[in-house]
Design an enzyme around this catalytic site. Structure first.
Site, short mmCIF file in Angstrom:
data_model
loop_
_atom_site.label_atom_id
_atom_site.label_comp_id
_atom_site.label_asym_id
_atom_site.label_seq_id
_atom_site.Cartn_x
_atom_site.Cartn_y
_atom_site.Cartn_z
N CYS A 6 54.94 70.62 -56.75
CA CYS A 6 55.52 69.40 -58.46
C CYS A 6 56.72 70.38 -58.09
O CYS A 6 57.85 70.39 -57.13
CB CYS A 6 55.25 69.74 -59.39
SG CYS A 6 54.98 68.95 -60.99
N SER A 7 57.64 70.30 -59.12
CA SER A 7 58.98 70.80 -59.72
C SER A 7 59.62 71.81 -59.24
O SER A 7 59.99 72.92 -58.99
CB SER A 7 59.37 70.74 -60.99
OG SER A 7 58.49 71.79 -61.94
#
Length: 331
Positions: free
Chosen positions: A115-116
């Site tokens: 993800c981030s």
């Protein structure tokens, strides 16, 4: 390093809990499957934090650090995963963590993000010159902040064990559950397709999920106030999707020459009129399929694709699935 491969995962305040537990459960389930087949376990799992003790995730759940990352013996770690979450921006600004990641990178066989978490790797300079992805909502943030990174908006992960360019060493994955797809790919590289398939069955998952993350993202039109020269036309287009929306027809509606209109679209929206219209038609078709109130033929007609085959081609081009499969998944 012993026969057990140590899979370490960074944790920090406000980390996304599923970014951590999802991938690690894949490796734990691989151990379960190994034992079921009379084989020794393959993985040791390790949580690394800045400080010892419990760390609260963004869900409020607490995870317990096994070791601090500053004390970790990197020669004993096979794979390090960097998850994302609401706390990622503070991690991107931590010079000690970024320096540790830069020092750790050449000592690890594999370094990846979920993800981030890609933004943390990018902040350390470790994604420069690499292909990378992240959660669809953070793609533009990654692209703007790190122009040296080749950002891919619609893929589940960039791990490629046979790619000589380095994608087997440093890699990224898209939003949240894509970390599970990544972990399955790592298990397949380590233990073979049969074992990865057994783990996927155990977790009731696809070994390779069809399509990319664009299926889940929001392809939204820009706010008209941000593009004043095209505002009236962009408000008109969604109401007339079944009409002729060729460049010539749009130019006539906007009282501009076709060449001028095309230039304005590229300047203000970063794409030509034809591509923009296709995106808006696709978004409208997605909403209709979400509601499950119209057949695919009707959706194609209402959104200006005309024939269902044109709709199918657009879905495969942008979402890598058919309209039927999309409707079954999201309706």
């Amino acid at each position: 390093m012993d026969a057990l491969k140590t899979i370490a995962c960074l944790i920090y305040p406000d980390v996304m809990s599923l970014d951590v537990t999802g991938p690690l459960q894949v490796f734990a389930s691989a151990n379960d499957e190994c034992r079921r087949q009379g084989l020794p376990a393959s993985y040791r799992l390790l949580l690394l934090g800045q400080h010892a003790g419990a760390i609260a995730t963004s869900a409020g759940l607490q995870l317990m650090t096994d070791q601090t990352w500053g004390e970790a013996d990197l020669t004993q770690i096979d794979t390090l995963l960097i998850p994302g979450g609401a706390g990622d921006q503070l991690q991107c600004q931590d010079p000690h963590l970024l320096a540790w990641l830069r020092a750790a990178e050449p000592q690890l066989r594999r370094l990846g993000s979920v993800c981030s978490g890609a933004l943390i790797l990018a902040a350390a300079g470790l994604l420069d010159g690499h292909r990378a992805t992240t959660h669809w909502a953070d793609v533009e943030r990654l692209r703007r902040a790190h122009p040296q990174v080749e950002v891919l908006g619609d893929c589940l992960h960039t791990y490629a064990p046979k790619d000589p360019s380095g994608a087997a060493h440093i890699f990224t994955s898209a939003g949240v559950t894509a970390g599970i797809d990544l972990a399955l790919a790592l298990v397949e590289a380590d233990l073979g397709r049969a074992m990865a398939l057994a783990v996927a069955r155990r977790l009731v998952m696809f070994l390779r999920r069809p399509g990319g993350q664009a299926q889940f993202s929001a392809l939204l039109a820009p706010e008209p106030s941000r593009i004043p020269r095209l505002a009236a036309l962009l408000e008109w287009i969604p109401v007339h999707l079944a009409d002729d929306l060729s460049v010539e027809a749009l130019a006539a509606q906007a009282c501009m020459a076709p060449r001028t209109l095309s230039r304005l679209f590229v300047e203000e929206l970063g794409m030509g009129p034809g591509r923009y219209v296709e995106r808006i038609r696709l978004e409208a078709a997605r909403h209709l399929l979400h509601d499950a109130k119209a057949s695919i033929a009707t959706v194609a007609r209402l959104t200006g694709f005309g024939h269902p085959e044109n709709l199918r081609r657009a879905f495969h081009k942008h979402l890598s699935v058919s309209p039927q499969a999309y409707a079954e998944r999201f309706a």
